[in-house]
Design a protein around this motif. Structure first.
Motif, PDB file in Angstrom:
ATOM      1  N   LEU A 219       0.893  -1.161   0.037  1.00  0.00           N
ATOM      2  CA  LEU A 219       0.088  -0.092  -0.063  1.00  0.00           C
ATOM      3  C   LEU A 219       0.933   1.245  -0.033  1.00  0.00           C
ATOM      4  N   ILE A 220       0.729   1.967  -0.945  1.00  0.00           N
ATOM      5  CA  ILE A 220       1.927   3.193  -1.210  1.00  0.00           C
ATOM      6  C   ILE A 220       0.975   4.530  -0.857  1.00  0.00           C
ATOM      7  N   ILE A 221       1.703   5.170   0.044  1.00  0.00           N
ATOM      8  CA  ILE A 221       1.098   6.330   0.490  1.00  0.00           C
ATOM      9  C   ILE A 221       2.017   7.552  -0.107  1.00  0.00           C
ATOM     10  N   PHE A 222       1.224   8.404  -0.986  1.00  0.00           N
ATOM     11  CA  PHE A 222       2.294   9.792  -1.281  1.00  0.00           C
ATOM     12  C   PHE A 222       1.962  10.833  -0.473  1.00  0.00           C
ATOM     13  N   GLU A 223       3.015  11.815  -0.410  1.00  0.00           N
ATOM     14  CA  GLU A 223       2.900  12.892   0.456  1.00  0.00           C
ATOM     15  C   GLU A 223       1.788  13.867   0.121  1.00  0.00           C
TER      16      GLU A 223
ATOM     17  N   LEU B 289       8.130   1.908  -6.646  1.00  0.00           N
ATOM     18  CA  LEU B 289       7.645   0.979  -7.467  1.00  0.00           C
ATOM     19  C   LEU B 289       8.536  -0.562  -7.519  1.00  0.00           C
ATOM     20  N   ARG B 290       9.688  -0.075  -7.545  1.00  0.00           N
ATOM     21  CA  ARG B 290      10.681  -1.471  -7.587  1.00  0.00           C
ATOM     22  C   ARG B 290      10.597  -2.181  -6.334  1.00  0.00           C
ATOM     23  N   ARG B 291      10.295  -1.568  -5.307  1.00  0.00           N
ATOM     24  CA  ARG B 291      10.218  -2.271  -3.980  1.00  0.00           C
ATOM     25  C   ARG B 291       8.975  -2.932  -3.710  1.00  0.00           C
ATOM     26  N   ALA B 292       7.941  -2.380  -4.350  1.00  0.00           N
ATOM     27  CA  ALA B 292       6.641  -2.793  -4.048  1.00  0.00           C
ATOM     28  C   ALA B 292       6.301  -4.130  -4.899  1.00  0.00           C
ATOM     29  N   ASN B 293       7.061  -3.981  -5.880  1.00  0.00           N
ATOM     30  CA  ASN B 293       7.133  -5.320  -7.064  1.00  0.00           C
ATOM     31  C   ASN B 293       8.022  -6.380  -6.676  1.00  0.00           C
TER      32      ASN B 293
ATOM     33  N   VAL C  70       1.100   4.638 -11.440  1.00  0.00           N
ATOM     34  CA  VAL C  70       1.557   3.705 -10.443  1.00  0.00           C
ATOM     35  C   VAL C  70       1.037   2.569 -10.658  1.00  0.00           C
ATOM     36  N   ILE C  71      -0.308   2.416 -10.515  1.00  0.00           N
ATOM     37  CA  ILE C  71      -1.284   1.246 -10.714  1.00  0.00           C
ATOM     38  C   ILE C  71      -0.757   0.171 -11.952  1.00  0.00           C
ATOM     39  N   GLU C  72      -0.733   0.946 -13.024  1.00  0.00           N
ATOM     40  CA  GLU C  72      -0.301   0.257 -14.299  1.00  0.00           C
ATOM     41  C   GLU C  72       0.995  -0.620 -13.999  1.00  0.00           C
ATOM     42  N   ASN C  73       2.029   0.118 -13.171  1.00  0.00           N
ATOM     43  CA  ASN C  73       3.108  -0.574 -13.092  1.00  0.00           C
ATOM     44  C   ASN C  73       3.215  -1.583 -11.758  1.00  0.00           C
ATOM     45  N   LEU C  74       2.429  -1.776 -11.278  1.00  0.00           N
ATOM     46  CA  LEU C  74       2.032  -2.618  -9.988  1.00  0.00           C
ATOM     47  C   LEU C  74       1.832  -4.041 -10.452  1.00  0.00           C
ATOM     48  N   GLN C  75       2.568  -4.888 -10.098  1.00  0.00           N
ATOM     49  CA  GLN C  75       2.308  -6.464 -10.341  1.00  0.00           C
ATOM     50  C   GLN C  75       1.373  -7.061  -9.412  1.00  0.00           C
ATOM     51  N   ALA C  76       0.083  -6.611  -9.696  1.00  0.00           N
ATOM     52  CA  ALA C  76      -1.094  -7.330  -8.751  1.00  0.00           C
ATOM     53  C   ALA C  76      -2.319  -7.241  -9.330  1.00  0.00           C
ATOM     54  N   GLY C  77      -3.109  -8.364  -9.030  1.00  0.00           N
ATOM     55  CA  GLY C  77      -4.394  -8.439  -9.689  1.00  0.00           C
ATOM     56  C   GLY C  77      -5.533  -7.654  -9.328  1.00  0.00           C
ATOM     57  N   SER C  78      -5.658  -7.332  -7.816  1.00  0.00           N
ATOM     58  CA  SER C  78      -6.635  -6.448  -7.278  1.00  0.00           C
ATOM     59  C   SER C  78      -6.141  -5.152  -6.760  1.00  0.00           C
ATOM     60  N   CYS C  79      -6.353  -3.882  -7.463  1.00  0.00           N
ATOM     61  CA  CYS C  79      -5.747  -3.028  -7.245  1.00  0.00           C
ATOM     62  C   CYS C  79      -6.679  -1.728  -6.609  1.00  0.00           C
ATOM     63  N   PHE C  80      -6.298  -0.889  -5.887  1.00  0.00           N
ATOM     64  CA  PHE C  80      -7.152   0.060  -5.256  1.00  0.00           C
ATOM     65  C   PHE C  80      -6.628   1.687  -5.292  1.00  0.00           C
TER      66      PHE C  80
END
Ligand SMILES: NC(=O)c1ccc[n+]([C@@H]2O[C@H](COP(=O)([O-])OP(=O)(O)OC[C@H]3O[C@@H](n4cnc5c(N)ncnc54)[C@H](O)[C@@H]3O)[C@@H](O)[C@H]2O)c1
Ligand SMILES: C[N+](C)(C)CCCC=O
Length: 531
Positions: free
Chosen positions: A298-302, A446-450, A471-481
């Motif tokens: 879960l990525i929280i930007f400033e 992104l690198r660390r999340a993946n 960011v979502i486009e580049n995350l390797q996950a099936g269910s994104c929010f």
């Protein structure tokens, strides 16, 4: 006051009489829609296996029975009778017989039964939710939502049943082809213990909508509510054997997976078991749906709305005592807002009301079992050893109420100063433990999340619309929010990338996983033979 008490008593009595007249509600549960139970009081003696349209008491005297516990009190709730080869054979036989009838019905006819089942679930919402709480330990507030999700799923796939259709393709010379969308046969469902009633509905609804029958094996830890759904389908008019429940652990599960009359296996559980299921299915070249574990970022930007980001982080970590596959347990927070984020997240985590899961005000109940609680606490200990700071929680919790003293409670935990190589960041803990990591740039996060073998879910909080989608486009996950977390409406597909699974549950696409296409070529002229 006297008059209103009298009316309530009369209402309770009428419901009790009605429930005793209703098949399936008789027996040791002695349950009504309006009567509520309290922790430590429910005893279940009715058999939990179900095939050929009714509950089955296993005849084999050698059958081992295992205790099933009430997590809130640590008390034995009932005994589980595990099915052996002959029982599995009987259940699959029952499902095969039902398949011959059910698969020939029109979608509208299937939908009618399913909508009636949904209506019965709504009517028995409180009863099912309370029994789920007693067997699983989650709060009644969450259990009610799980029952709603189960009902909505059945309603959604009832509607899908009416729309199943093939294609017509024009060929040269007036010839044509058409496709028929056909069911697979007897489907097996195998469930995990964290969402017992929701999982059984998420699997059975698309299966039966497509014309299949099902044999379902719940987790031996939470065997109780699947059989309620079996009774409901039966009362709703499903043919005998359409939906069956066999109880047991890995031996029973493996008998199901190897059974030659089984056409498909839909599994929810851990990655190691998922791999075994896939291996067993491969021997019979059977399709699988695998809903496995996660370690989601879960990525929280400033530039996030901090209030919403904090709420999202709590929803991503503490539902169901943190025992949720899709949880966003790796919380990456941009370094500039880390202090404010931590202050607020810790304040709210400390305020979470832990205790009797059957009370409306409780927000966190008991973990599912004593060994599981010990495993989660050991993860916290390991995190400390590896250098993480415990900002709050991570300790066993003993409620003040004496009947709950032997229950499996812990305080929700926030870990700060986590690094990517720590065990708490790499492994699925499956408990109320949030690991917070700080980051500086989008590329870095992104690198660390993946950097995980798993890819079930992911979330991002930001007010920058372009960044959110990038960011979502580049995350390797099936269910994104985006700007929320753990929202799973039944109309949208749910499932994982990478080792988190194969296939999807919910949404239109799930029809593909419970049906097959037959292509029919129709010649309108003469056969143009080469011989
Ligand atoms: N992706 C999802 O939708 C989803 C949902 C809920 C839970 N989960 C995952 O489930 C896990 C927790 O559940 P669990 O501890 O019950 O998982 P588990 O893998 O231990 O057990 C799941 C089911 O598989 C059965 N089983 C075990 N060994 C088997 C075998 N050899 N053959 C056939 N069946 C076998 C169990 O009896 C149980 O019914 C977590 O990893 C969680 O992430 C995933
Ligand atoms: C509905 N939830 C909370 C997203 C749970 C989905 C099933 C995963 O364990």
């Amino acid at each position: 006051m006297k008059g209103s008490n009298f009316r309530i008593l009369k209402h309770l009595k009428m419901n009790l009489l009605r429930s005793l007249r209703t098949p399936g509600l008789r027996g040791a549960l002695h349950y009504t829609e309006t009567r509520t139970i309290t922790s430590g009081t429910l005893h279940i003696k009715d058999p939990l296996n179900f095939w050929c349209g009714g509950r089955v008491n296993l005849k084999d005297v050698k059958t081992k029975s295992e205790p099933v516990y009430e997590p809130a009190t640590g008390r034995v709730l009932c005994q589980l009778q595990a099915c052996g080869a002959a029982d599995v054979d009987a259940a699959v036989g029952s499902a095969s017989a039902a398949f011959t009838v059910w698969s020939k019905l029109a979608g509208m006819e299937r939908a009618k039964v399913m909508l009636e089942a949904a209506r019965l679930i709504e009517k028995r919402r409180e009863e099912i939710a309370e029994i789920e709480v007693v067997n699983n330990g989650k709060s009644i507030t969450e259990a009610r939502l799980d029952v709603d999700s189960a009902r909505l799923c059945i309603e959604y796939f009832a509607a899908q049943a009416t729309t199943l259709s093939g294609q017509h393709v024009q060929l040269p010379g007036g010839s044509f082809a058409y496709t028929r969308r056909e069911p697979l046969g007897v489907c097996v469902g195998i469930g995990a213990w964290n969402y017992p009633f929701q999982i059984v509905a998420w699997k059975s609804a698309p299966a039966i909508a497509c014309g299949n029958s099902m044999v379902f094996k719940p987790s031996p830890v939470t065997p109780v509510t699947a059989v309620l759904l079996a009774e409901i389908y039966s009362q709703a008019g499903a043919p005998e054997g359409l939906f069956n429940v066999v109880q047991g652990g890995q031996e029973t599960g493996s008998l199901l997976c190897h059974h030659p009359s089984v056409a498909k296996i839909s599994f929810t559980g851990s990655v190691p078991t998922g791999k075994k299921i896939m291996e067993m299915a491969s021997r019979g070249v059977k399709p699988v749906t695998l809903e496995l574990g996660g370690k989601s970022p879960l990525i929280i930007f400033e530039d996030s709305d901090l209030e919403n980001a904090v709420r999202g982080a709590l929803m991503a970590n503490f539902l169901s005592q943190g025992q949720v596959c899709s949880n966003g347990t790796r919380v990456f927070v941009q370094s500039s807002i880390l202090p404010q984020f931590l202050k607020e997240v810790v304040r709210r985590t400390k305020a979470i009301q832990i205790g009797d899961p059957l009370l409306d005000e409780t927000r966190m109940g008991a973990l599912v079992s004593k060994p599981h609680l010990e495993k989660v606490l050991a993860y916290v200990k390991q995190a400390k050893k590896e250098g993480a700071r415990v900002l709050c929680g991570g300790e066993p919790f003993i409620p003040a109420d004496s009947k709950l003293k032997a229950g499996y409670y812990m305080t929700p935990c926030v870990l700060d100063g986590c690094t990517d190589d720590m065990t708490c960041v790499r492994e699925e803990i499956f408990g109320p433990v949030m690991s917070v990591l700080s980051f500086d740039t989008e590329d870095e996060v992104l690198r660390r999340a993946n950097d995980s073998a798993l890819g079930l879910a992911a979330g991002v909080f930001t007010k920058d619309v372009k960044r959110a989608h990038r960011v979502i486009e580049n995350l390797q996950a099936g269910s994104c929010f985006i700007n929320n977390y753990n929202i799973t409406p039944v109309e949208v597909p749910f499932g994982g990338y990478k080792a988190s699974g194969i296939g999807r549950e919910n949404g239109q696409v799930t029809i593909e996983f419970y049906s097959q296409l037959k292509t029919v070529v129709v010649e309108m002229g003469d056969v143009d033979s080469l011989f």
